[in-house]
Design a protein around this motif. Structure first.
Motif, PDB file in Angstrom:
ATOM      1  N   PHE A   1       3.625  -6.548  -0.764  1.00 45.24           N
ATOM      2  CA  PHE A   1       3.638  -5.327   0.031  1.00 45.24           C
ATOM      3  C   PHE A   1       2.683  -4.320  -0.602  1.00 45.24           C
ATOM      4  O   PHE A   1       2.485  -4.310  -1.816  1.00 45.24           O
ATOM      5  CB  PHE A   1       5.058  -4.745   0.111  1.00 45.24           C
ATOM      6  N   GLY A   2       2.066  -3.516   0.234  1.00 48.05           N
ATOM      7  CA  GLY A   2       1.137  -2.504  -0.270  1.00 48.05           C
ATOM      8  C   GLY A   2       0.001  -3.132  -1.047  1.00 48.05           C
ATOM      9  O   GLY A   2      -0.603  -4.121  -0.632  1.00 48.05           O
ATOM     10  N   ALA A   3      -0.269  -2.585  -2.202  1.00 48.31           N
ATOM     11  CA  ALA A   3      -1.369  -3.063  -3.041  1.00 48.31           C
ATOM     12  C   ALA A   3      -0.952  -4.222  -3.945  1.00 48.31           C
ATOM     13  O   ALA A   3      -1.796  -4.836  -4.594  1.00 48.31           O
ATOM     14  CB  ALA A   3      -1.905  -1.920  -3.900  1.00 48.31           C
ATOM     15  N   ILE A   4       0.350  -4.533  -3.998  1.00 44.34           N
ATOM     16  CA  ILE A   4       0.838  -5.596  -4.876  1.00 44.34           C
ATOM     17  C   ILE A   4       0.891  -6.905  -4.100  1.00 44.34           C
ATOM     18  O   ILE A   4       1.592  -7.020  -3.105  1.00 44.34           O
ATOM     19  CB  ILE A   4       2.244  -5.274  -5.430  1.00 44.34           C
ATOM     20  N   LYS A   5       0.155  -7.899  -4.553  1.00 44.23           N
ATOM     21  CA  LYS A   5       0.117  -9.205  -3.894  1.00 44.23           C
ATOM     22  C   LYS A   5       0.361 -10.302  -4.918  1.00 44.23           C
ATOM     23  O   LYS A   5      -0.079 -10.219  -6.060  1.00 44.23           O
ATOM     24  CB  LYS A   5      -1.240  -9.468  -3.233  1.00 44.23           C
ATOM     25  N   ASP A   6       1.052 -11.327  -4.497  1.00 46.01           N
ATOM     26  CA  ASP A   6       1.290 -12.517  -5.307  1.00 46.01           C
ATOM     27  C   ASP A   6       0.555 -13.657  -4.626  1.00 46.01           C
ATOM     28  O   ASP A   6       0.831 -13.983  -3.480  1.00 46.01           O
ATOM     29  CB  ASP A   6       2.786 -12.812  -5.395  1.00 46.01           C
ATOM     30  N   ASN A   7      -0.390 -14.237  -5.305  1.00 43.95           N
ATOM     31  CA  ASN A   7      -1.211 -15.291  -4.735  1.00 43.95           C
ATOM     32  C   ASN A   7      -1.117 -16.507  -5.654  1.00 43.95           C
ATOM     33  O   ASN A   7      -1.782 -16.573  -6.680  1.00 43.95           O
ATOM     34  CB  ASN A   7      -2.666 -14.802  -4.625  1.00 43.95           C
ATOM     35  N   GLN A   8      -0.244 -17.447  -5.313  1.00 42.64           N
ATOM     36  CA  GLN A   8      -0.056 -18.640  -6.133  1.00 42.64           C
ATOM     37  C   GLN A   8      -0.897 -19.773  -5.563  1.00 42.64           C
ATOM     38  O   GLN A   8      -0.754 -20.138  -4.409  1.00 42.64           O
ATOM     39  CB  GLN A   8       1.417 -19.030  -6.178  1.00 42.64           C
TER      40      GLN A   8
END
Length: 73
Positions: free
Chosen positions: A24-31
């Protein structure tokens, strides 16, 4: 004392500049799976390092990077 080096391409944003990943927002989790079924043949401690190889020295918006190793079941 064995060293292995690999260069991989990871897309972090799409063509319009929108970040890829969940969050959400500027925080991303890209695995991203880099190597499936990789075997670590020697007992002991393994060390990993990450180095970005883009033309710019600073990746705007990137605050943290990590590595996750999972055992296959």
């Amino acid at each position: 004392n064995n060293i292995t080096r690999d260069t991989i391409e990871l897309l972090l944003a799409d063509a319009s500049g929108k970040w890829i990943g969940k969050g959400f927002g500027a925080i991303k989790d890209n695995q991203i799976v880099i190597r499936k079924n990789l075997i670590f043949p020697l007992a002991g401690t393994y060390r990993f390092s990450i180095e970005q190889a883009m033309r710019s020295d600073y990746l705007k918006g990137i605050k943290d990077v990590g590595i996750k190793v999972e055992f296959a079941r």
